[in-house]
Design a protein around this motif. Structure first.
Motif, PDB file in Angstrom:
ATOM      1  N   ALA A 199       0.841  -1.103   0.101  1.00 62.29           N
ATOM      2  CA  ALA A 199      -0.060   0.097  -0.088  1.00 62.29           C
ATOM      3  C   ALA A 199       0.850   1.078   0.009  1.00 62.29           C
ATOM      4  CB  ALA A 199      -0.890   0.078   1.259  1.00 62.29           C
ATOM      5  N   THR A 200       0.620   1.888  -0.961  1.00 60.62           N
ATOM      6  CA  THR A 200       1.601   3.264  -0.973  1.00 60.62           C
ATOM      7  C   THR A 200       0.516   4.289  -1.199  1.00 60.62           C
ATOM      8  OG1 THR A 200       3.215   2.160  -2.384  1.00 60.62           O
ATOM      9  CG2 THR A 200       3.204   4.310  -2.417  1.00 60.62           C
ATOM     10  N   MET A 201       0.869   5.533  -0.334  1.00 64.59           N
ATOM     11  CA  MET A 201       0.143   6.617  -0.456  1.00 64.59           C
ATOM     12  C   MET A 201       0.961   7.707  -0.719  1.00 64.59           C
ATOM     13  SD  MET A 201      -1.782   8.846   2.564  1.00 64.59           S
ATOM     14  CE  MET A 201      -0.315   9.884   2.836  1.00 64.59           C
ATOM     15  N   THR A 202       0.673   8.270  -2.216  1.00 59.79           N
ATOM     16  CA  THR A 202       1.527   9.583  -2.795  1.00 59.79           C
ATOM     17  C   THR A 202       0.916  10.735  -2.347  1.00 59.79           C
ATOM     18  OG1 THR A 202       0.011   9.635  -4.550  1.00 59.79           O
ATOM     19  CG2 THR A 202       1.750   7.929  -4.838  1.00 59.79           C
ATOM     20  N   SER A 203      -0.396  10.855  -1.557  1.00 58.52           N
ATOM     21  CA  SER A 203      -0.753  12.072  -1.137  1.00 58.52           C
ATOM     22  C   SER A 203      -2.160  11.935  -0.368  1.00 58.52           C
ATOM     23  CB  SER A 203      -0.917  13.300  -2.321  1.00 58.52           C
ATOM     24  OG  SER A 203      -1.892  12.971  -3.274  1.00 58.52           O
ATOM     25  N   GLU A 204      -2.317  12.954   0.417  1.00 63.84           N
ATOM     26  CA  GLU A 204      -3.927  12.765   0.963  1.00 63.84           C
ATOM     27  C   GLU A 204      -5.005  12.923  -0.238  1.00 63.84           C
ATOM     28  OE1 GLU A 204      -4.547  16.063   3.841  1.00 63.84           O
ATOM     29  OE2 GLU A 204      -3.427  17.362   2.351  1.00 63.84           O
ATOM     30  N   ALA A 205      -6.067  12.427   0.418  1.00 68.02           N
ATOM     31  CA  ALA A 205      -7.280  12.607  -0.633  1.00 68.02           C
ATOM     32  C   ALA A 205      -7.696  14.112  -0.658  1.00 68.02           C
ATOM     33  CB  ALA A 205      -8.298  12.028  -0.186  1.00 68.02           C
ATOM     34  N   ARG A 206      -8.438  14.514  -1.777  1.00 68.52           N
ATOM     35  CA  ARG A 206      -9.060  15.834  -1.806  1.00 68.52           C
ATOM     36  C   ARG A 206      -9.984  16.056  -0.681  1.00 68.52           C
ATOM     37  NH1 ARG A 206      -8.175  14.143  -7.088  1.00 68.52           N
ATOM     38  NH2 ARG A 206      -7.178  15.608  -8.419  1.00 68.52           N
ATOM     39  N   ARG A 207      -9.572  17.177   0.297  1.00 70.64           N
ATOM     40  CA  ARG A 207     -10.492  17.382   1.334  1.00 70.64           C
ATOM     41  C   ARG A 207     -11.575  18.288   1.050  1.00 70.64           C
ATOM     42  NH1 ARG A 207      -6.259  20.059   5.148  1.00 70.64           N
ATOM     43  NH2 ARG A 207      -5.801  21.168   3.090  1.00 70.64           N
ATOM     44  N   ASN A 208     -12.740  18.057   1.987  1.00 70.37           N
ATOM     45  CA  ASN A 208     -14.165  18.711   1.724  1.00 70.37           C
ATOM     46  C   ASN A 208     -14.051  19.835   2.985  1.00 70.37           C
ATOM     47  OD1 ASN A 208     -15.102  17.477  -0.801  1.00 70.37           O
ATOM     48  ND2 ASN A 208     -15.525  15.849   0.548  1.00 70.37           N
ATOM     49  N   PHE A 209     -14.726  20.896   2.622  1.00 68.16           N
ATOM     50  CA  PHE A 209     -14.870  21.985   3.549  1.00 68.16           C
ATOM     51  C   PHE A 209     -16.365  22.353   3.592  1.00 68.16           C
ATOM     52  CE2 PHE A 209     -10.531  21.865   2.452  1.00 68.16           C
ATOM     53  CZ  PHE A 209      -9.912  21.897   3.611  1.00 68.16           C
ATOM     54  N   SER A 210     -17.165  22.268   4.418  1.00 67.80           N
ATOM     55  CA  SER A 210     -18.561  22.746   4.441  1.00 67.80           C
ATOM     56  C   SER A 210     -18.768  23.859   5.575  1.00 67.80           C
ATOM     57  CB  SER A 210     -19.352  21.474   4.658  1.00 67.80           C
ATOM     58  OG  SER A 210     -20.639  21.906   4.759  1.00 67.80           O
ATOM     59  N   PHE A 211     -19.345  24.708   5.103  1.00 68.04           N
ATOM     60  CA  PHE A 211     -19.794  25.916   5.977  1.00 68.04           C
ATOM     61  C   PHE A 211     -21.271  26.258   5.734  1.00 68.04           C
ATOM     62  CE2 PHE A 211     -15.642  26.548   4.178  1.00 68.04           C
ATOM     63  CZ  PHE A 211     -14.607  26.663   5.472  1.00 68.04           C
ATOM     64  N   LYS A 212     -21.972  26.854   6.997  1.00 70.87           N
ATOM     65  CA  LYS A 212     -23.376  27.168   7.007  1.00 70.87           C
ATOM     66  C   LYS A 212     -23.344  28.510   7.719  1.00 70.87           C
ATOM     67  CE  LYS A 212     -25.463  22.564   7.813  1.00 70.87           C
ATOM     68  NZ  LYS A 212     -26.106  21.626   8.745  1.00 70.87           N
ATOM     69  N   LEU A 269     -27.710  29.407   4.235  1.00 70.35           N
ATOM     70  CA  LEU A 269     -27.168  28.766   3.240  1.00 70.35           C
ATOM     71  C   LEU A 269     -25.849  27.930   3.532  1.00 70.35           C
ATOM     72  CD1 LEU A 269     -25.803  29.367   0.368  1.00 70.35           C
ATOM     73  CD2 LEU A 269     -24.406  31.322   1.193  1.00 70.35           C
ATOM     74  N   THR A 270     -25.782  26.678   2.828  1.00 71.55           N
ATOM     75  CA  THR A 270     -24.750  25.818   3.159  1.00 71.55           C
ATOM     76  C   THR A 270     -23.829  25.567   1.989  1.00 71.55           C
ATOM     77  OG1 THR A 270     -26.319  24.616   4.744  1.00 71.55           O
ATOM     78  CG2 THR A 270     -24.076  23.504   4.142  1.00 71.55           C
ATOM     79  N   VAL A 271     -22.705  25.826   2.182  1.00 68.61           N
ATOM     80  CA  VAL A 271     -21.693  25.575   0.967  1.00 68.61           C
ATOM     81  C   VAL A 271     -20.675  24.587   1.090  1.00 68.61           C
ATOM     82  CG1 VAL A 271     -22.189  27.715  -0.138  1.00 68.61           C
ATOM     83  CG2 VAL A 271     -20.534  27.601   1.670  1.00 68.61           C
ATOM     84  N   THR A 272     -20.425  23.672   0.352  1.00 66.23           N
ATOM     85  CA  THR A 272     -19.289  22.577   0.351  1.00 66.23           C
ATOM     86  C   THR A 272     -18.178  22.750  -0.588  1.00 66.23           C
ATOM     87  OG1 THR A 272     -20.851  21.016   1.465  1.00 66.23           O
ATOM     88  CG2 THR A 272     -18.859  20.267   0.579  1.00 66.23           C
ATOM     89  N   PHE A 273     -16.976  23.102  -0.231  1.00 64.29           N
ATOM     90  CA  PHE A 273     -15.978  23.311  -1.136  1.00 64.29           C
ATOM     91  C   PHE A 273     -15.170  21.831  -1.130  1.00 64.29           C
ATOM     92  CE2 PHE A 273     -17.103  27.191   0.305  1.00 64.29           C
ATOM     93  CZ  PHE A 273     -16.974  28.322  -0.783  1.00 64.29           C
ATOM     94  N   THR A 274     -14.565  21.516  -2.548  1.00 63.36           N
ATOM     95  CA  THR A 274     -13.603  20.380  -2.656  1.00 63.36           C
ATOM     96  C   THR A 274     -12.548  20.873  -3.183  1.00 63.36           C
ATOM     97  OG1 THR A 274     -15.430  18.955  -2.942  1.00 63.36           O
ATOM     98  CG2 THR A 274     -13.228  18.048  -3.540  1.00 63.36           C
ATOM     99  N   GLU A 275     -11.218  20.292  -2.708  1.00 59.19           N
ATOM    100  CA  GLU A 275      -9.934  20.788  -3.252  1.00 59.19           C
ATOM    101  C   GLU A 275      -9.875  20.423  -4.474  1.00 59.19           C
ATOM    102  OE1 GLU A 275      -6.893  21.111   0.835  1.00 59.19           O
ATOM    103  OE2 GLU A 275      -7.473  18.967  -0.136  1.00 59.19           O
ATOM    104  N   PHE A 276      -9.192  21.498  -5.111  1.00 56.22           N
ATOM    105  CA  PHE A 276      -8.912  21.102  -6.772  1.00 56.22           C
ATOM    106  C   PHE A 276      -7.889  20.055  -7.074  1.00 56.22           C
ATOM    107  CE2 PHE A 276      -7.408  22.639 -10.989  1.00 56.22           C
ATOM    108  CZ  PHE A 276      -8.346  22.098 -11.612  1.00 56.22           C
ATOM    109  N   GLU A 277      -6.977  19.926  -6.082  1.00 51.10           N
ATOM    110  CA  GLU A 277      -5.741  18.997  -6.342  1.00 51.10           C
ATOM    111  C   GLU A 277      -5.307  18.341  -4.954  1.00 51.10           C
ATOM    112  OE1 GLU A 277      -2.701  20.327  -9.556  1.00 51.10           O
ATOM    113  OE2 GLU A 277      -3.314  22.277  -8.498  1.00 51.10           O
TER     114      GLU A 277
END
Length: 210
Positions: free
Chosen positions: A63-76, A175-183
């Motif tokens: 098992a090899t991890m080259t980087s972390e997964a794209r994170r999500n950020f949610s704001f209300k 208002l609820t917005v969720t952002f996902t990292e582009f890279e």
């Protein structure tokens, strides 16, 4: 009343593109570029190296991890305007998130649009604490993101009666917005006392990241 707006994304199964951009952004540089290009094709020959149960002959698992997964950020955000003028301002805020998450039409480009807009997330305080500390400690230094989800609730969900001003704007808006990292991210311990960088930033900075 609820409005939900989802922005979908799809996986690309064909691997990196054989281009200068693909070469610059390939982890491992020139040596691994051809190997990554051939990886999708190799999947078609998977059956030649497996048993009937699709278990490999080798009992070694890596098992090899080259980087972390794209994170999500949610704001209300809860907006309770006091008058019709403030309710119109709330509408403008909601529409800004909705409209600027789409590509933007521009002249003199073959595609006629820019790619989807990227969002930078920072934390600020009225106190003496700096924004850099707050963004790192509270948010974990988000990389540039795309808006992946937008949800608008007009009125109190527990109230069966929708209350509005005379201009038909809601007296309560959630208002609820969720952002996902582009890279995905890569940690550079030798750059600026250790920072989290995107793949594009690592490629652009080159040897400067260490």
């Amino acid at each position: 009343m609820r409005l939900e707006h989802e922005f979908a994304s799809g996986a690309n199964p064909v691997g990196p593109v054989a281009s200068m951009a693909g070469l610059k952004n390939t982890s491992g540089g020139d040596d691994l570029f051809l190997e990554r290009l051939s990886a999708p094709a190799a999947a078609f020959y998977e059956a030649a190296f497996t048993t009937d149960t699709y278990r490999r002959f080798s009992n070694i698992t890596e098992a090899t991890m080259t980087s972390e997964a794209r994170r999500n950020f949610s704001f209300k955000y809860l907006f309770v305007p006091k008058n019709p003028a403030e309710s119109e301002a709330v509408d403008k805020i909601v529409n800004s998130f909705k409209n600027y998450s789409y590509p933007k039409v521009v002249p003199n480009l073959p595609e006629r649009t820019f790619p989807q807009n990227l969002w930078i997330i920072d934390a600020f305080s009225n106190g003496d604490v700096g924004a850099s500390y707050l963004t790192n400690s509270w948010l974990g230094d988000p990389l540039p993101c795309v808006l992946s989800s937008l949800q608008v609730d007009k009125g109190d969900p527990a109230d069966p009666v929708l209350k509005v001003f005379k201009n038909a704007r809601a007296v309560i808006t959630l208002l609820t917005v969720t952002f996902t990292e582009f890279e995905t991210g890569t940690f550079a311990p030798a750059f600026q006392d250790g920072v989290l960088l995107s793949k594009s930033e690592v490629s652009a900075l080159g040897a400067a990241v260490g």
